[in-house]
Design an enzyme around this catalytic site. Structure first.
Site, mmCIF file in Angstrom:
data_model
loop_
_atom_site.group_PDB
_atom_site.id
_atom_site.type_symbol
_atom_site.label_atom_id
_atom_site.label_comp_id
_atom_site.label_asym_id
_atom_site.label_seq_id
_atom_site.Cartn_x
_atom_site.Cartn_y
_atom_site.Cartn_z
ATOM 1 N N THR A 102 0.825 -1.214 0.000
ATOM 2 C CA THR A 102 0.000 0.000 0.000
ATOM 3 C C THR A 102 0.855 1.259 0.000
ATOM 4 O O THR A 102 0.375 2.323 -0.389
ATOM 5 C CB THR A 102 -0.934 0.024 1.225
ATOM 6 O OG1 THR A 102 -0.167 -0.364 2.368
ATOM 7 C CG2 THR A 102 -2.097 -0.945 1.062
ATOM 8 N N SER A 128 31.590 -4.017 5.891
ATOM 9 C CA SER A 128 30.492 -4.705 6.565
ATOM 10 C C SER A 128 30.979 -6.065 7.011
ATOM 11 O O SER A 128 31.640 -6.774 6.234
ATOM 12 C CB SER A 128 29.303 -4.885 5.617
ATOM 13 O OG SER A 128 28.401 -5.825 6.175
ATOM 14 N N ALA A 142 14.896 -11.094 3.976
ATOM 15 C CA ALA A 142 13.821 -11.890 4.582
ATOM 16 C C ALA A 142 12.542 -11.079 4.760
ATOM 17 O O ALA A 142 11.603 -11.528 5.412
ATOM 18 C CB ALA A 142 14.276 -12.447 5.922
ATOM 19 N N SER A 188 13.474 -5.877 6.215
ATOM 20 C CA SER A 188 14.054 -4.593 5.816
ATOM 21 C C SER A 188 15.449 -4.328 6.356
ATOM 22 O O SER A 188 15.720 -3.315 6.999
ATOM 23 C CB SER A 188 13.123 -3.439 6.175
ATOM 24 O OG SER A 188 13.474 -2.355 5.346
ATOM 25 N N ASP A 195 9.625 1.473 4.966
ATOM 26 C CA ASP A 195 10.738 0.852 5.692
ATOM 27 C C ASP A 195 11.646 1.903 6.331
ATOM 28 O O ASP A 195 12.049 1.779 7.492
ATOM 29 C CB ASP A 195 11.566 -0.024 4.742
ATOM 30 C CG ASP A 195 10.757 -1.156 4.145
ATOM 31 O OD1 ASP A 195 9.599 -1.342 4.564
ATOM 32 O OD2 ASP A 195 11.280 -1.845 3.251
ATOM 33 N N TYR A 203 7.618 -7.336 -8.227
ATOM 34 C CA TYR A 203 7.324 -6.088 -7.512
ATOM 35 C C TYR A 203 7.020 -4.977 -8.520
ATOM 36 O O TYR A 203 6.014 -4.273 -8.424
ATOM 37 C CB TYR A 203 8.529 -5.730 -6.636
ATOM 38 C CG TYR A 203 8.377 -4.491 -5.794
ATOM 39 C CD1 TYR A 203 7.916 -4.573 -4.487
ATOM 40 C CD2 TYR A 203 8.702 -3.230 -6.296
ATOM 41 C CE1 TYR A 203 7.787 -3.443 -3.700
ATOM 42 C CE2 TYR A 203 8.570 -2.091 -5.532
ATOM 43 C CZ TYR A 203 8.121 -2.198 -4.230
ATOM 44 O OH TYR A 203 7.985 -1.060 -3.470
HETATM 45 P P1 ADP Z 1 15.441 -6.738 2.893
HETATM 46 O O1 ADP Z 1 15.455 -5.256 2.996
HETATM 47 O O2 ADP Z 1 14.061 -7.305 2.912
HETATM 48 O O3 ADP Z 1 16.316 -7.417 3.891
HETATM 49 P P2 ADP Z 1 16.577 -6.118 0.313
HETATM 50 O O4 ADP Z 1 16.810 -6.949 -0.900
HETATM 51 O O5 ADP Z 1 15.750 -4.904 0.205
HETATM 52 O O6 ADP Z 1 16.022 -7.117 1.440
HETATM 53 O O7 ADP Z 1 17.986 -5.647 0.899
HETATM 54 C C1 ADP Z 1 19.032 -6.583 1.100
HETATM 55 C C2 ADP Z 1 20.343 -6.009 0.605
HETATM 56 O O8 ADP Z 1 20.774 -4.943 1.477
HETATM 57 C C3 ADP Z 1 21.487 -7.019 0.651
HETATM 58 O O9 ADP Z 1 21.525 -7.789 -0.536
HETATM 59 C C4 ADP Z 1 22.704 -6.104 0.775
HETATM 60 O O10 ADP Z 1 23.067 -5.577 -0.480
HETATM 61 C C5 ADP Z 1 22.183 -4.967 1.621
HETATM 62 N N1 ADP Z 1 22.473 -5.176 3.056
HETATM 63 C C6 ADP Z 1 21.583 -5.265 4.062
HETATM 64 N N2 ADP Z 1 22.202 -5.400 5.264
HETATM 65 C C7 ADP Z 1 23.527 -5.409 5.004
HETATM 66 C C8 ADP Z 1 24.714 -5.514 5.826
HETATM 67 N N3 ADP Z 1 24.645 -5.657 7.150
HETATM 68 N N4 ADP Z 1 25.913 -5.465 5.195
HETATM 69 C C9 ADP Z 1 25.997 -5.325 3.858
HETATM 70 N N5 ADP Z 1 24.931 -5.221 3.047
HETATM 71 C C10 ADP Z 1 23.716 -5.258 3.602
HETATM 72 MG MG MG Z 2 14.604 -3.892 1.575
#
Ligand code: ADP
Ligand code: MG
Length: 385
Positions: free
Chosen positions: A35, A67, A122, A125, A171, A220
């Site tokens: 939404t 990271s 997952a 976010s 988010d 999406y």
């Molecule tokens: P969600 O937001 O649902 O977890 P997304 O696909 O929107 O999934 O975001 C995931 C992406 O964000 C990862 O593939 C990576 O590129 C980035 N990301 C998230 N957390 C980290 C982290 N702690 N270190 C490095 N990259 C991260």
């Molecule tokens: Mg995301």
């Protein structure tokens, strides 16, 4: 759980300075799926799972970032004239710096070390937790008092324009504005919001299906296009509508035959979901947890049948939850095609839920789910030294 003392020690070893530490939470959306990009309503809660950034300023205008979830250190020059995405995780970090600078802020260079206990990809976010924690840290080092809504908007812009993901504002907004023991009702058009206390006799239980179907990104964008098509076809009949947010359940029922059947189903999810979010927030405020749970169940059926963003594994988890005594409601949460479900469970039924849903999911799929109680936590902030 990320250990702050370990993060600080790793930072000192890597960058040779004493860092400031900031954190921003992941989130679970209780109701209101897809939404946000329809100018509608959502009801997420921030989690106690978070992304942590240890950060120290540099004398130059370089950003160096590592990271613990990735290999190597990435470097960027804040003065590079036309920064281009590298198509990897560092785009989330650099994108935030780029958008903050475009909004008129002059950042200091910084060394950043990132750790996270938000599961990646997952539907909880991790991306917004990363953007918001980094944005807050960069502003904090520069000595700027953060306007939380402004930070959320710049982080969304980074994901839209630099990462290239057309996400809505939910988010980033909840990562900025979340509050302990509360969900947050957000109007994604006006950005007006209201914190809604969560009844202390119930628990939010998250089940991670541990699957993620690869086509999610393309689907999406297809859903967004169907919503836009619906608005374009309805606009001549309902003058003044700008988004599906402006269409009532009754109006869609009256004019639905102007839409192709698939478009109608997609629009019906959004229009009924907006209505459910408002009723759900009112129910939660009134302590009517059973009514809230019933709306979660309706939301799942709408996502499964009309919006078609669920998958076999999520449906198994939800149906197992529905059959467990003490469960008031359950639905998939997040973008869909895998990721997590969220269930509203009476506090005294959590252990039974864990056992029956865990065993049932293993029996049906061969996969061990990750099941945990979500504790609604605070939005972004600096962590005391
Ligand atoms: P969600 O937001 O649902 O977890 P997304 O696909 O929107 O999934 O975001 C995931 C992406 O964000 C990862 O593939 C990576 O590129 C980035 N990301 C998230 N957390 C980290 C982290 N702690 N270190 C490095 N990259 C991260
Ligand atoms: Mg995301």
């Amino acid at each position: 759980m990320v250990r702050q003392d370990e993060l600080r020690a790793t930072f000192r070893g890597e960058f040779g300075a004493e860092p400031r530490v900031c954190r921003a939470p992941g989130r679970v959306n209780l109701i209101g799926e897809h939404t946000d990009y329809n100018d509608g309503f959502v009801l997420p809660a921030a989690l106690d799972l978070a992304t942590w950034v240890a950060a120290a300023p540099r004398a130059d205008r370089m950003l160096r970032v590592r990271s613990l979830r990735q290999d190597g250190v990435a470097s960027f020059d804040l003065d590079e004239p036309d920064p281009q995405p590298r198509r990897d995780w560092t785009d989330y970090v650099r994108g935030v710096a780029v958008m903050l600078e475009r909004s008129g802020v002059r950042l200091r260079g910084a060394d950043l070390l990132i750790a996270s206990d938000v599961p990646i990809g997952a539907g909880l976010s991790s991306s917004a937790a990363l953007e918001v924690s980094v944005g807050f840290a960069l502003l904090d080092l520069t000595g700027i008092v953060v306007d939380r809504t402004e930070l959320a908007l710049r982080c969304q812009q980074a994901e839209n324009e630099f990462v290239g993901m057309r996400c809505g504002i939910m988010d980033q907004f909840i990562a900025c504005h979340g509050a302990a023991a509360h969900a947050l009702l957000l109007d994604c058009r006006s950005l007006e919001f209201r914190l809604v206390p969560i009844d202390p006799t119930v628990r939010l239980v998250i089940c991670n299906s541990m699957v993620h179907h690869a086509h999610a990104g393309g689907e999406y964008n297809l859903r967004r296009m169907e919503c836009e098509r619906g608005v374009a076809l309805l606009a001549p009949l309902l003058p003044g509508i700008r988004a599906l947010r402006d269409v009532s359940v009754e109006q869609l029922a009256a004019h639905g035959d102007a839409l192709p059947p698939l478009t109608l189903r997609r629009c019906r999810h959004i229009v009924t979901e907006n209505d459910r979010v408002l009723r759900a927030a009112a129910a939660l405020e009134a302590g009517a947890v059973a009514a809230f749970g019933a709306l979660m169940n309706d939301s799942h059926r709408s996502m499964r049948d009309d919006y078609e963003i669920s998958c076999a594994e999520l449906d198994v988890l939800v149906e197992l939850a529905w059959r467990t005594e003490g469960v008031l409601g359950a639905r998939m949460t997040g973008g869909g095609f895998g990721g997590c479900t969220v269930s509203l469970v009476r506090a005294d039924a959590v252990e039974r839920f864990r056992a029956s849903v865990g065993a049932g999911y293993r029996a049906a799929t061969g996969i061990a789910p990750d099941i945990f109680v979500a504790v609604p936590g605070e939005g972004v902030g600096a962590v005391a030294d």
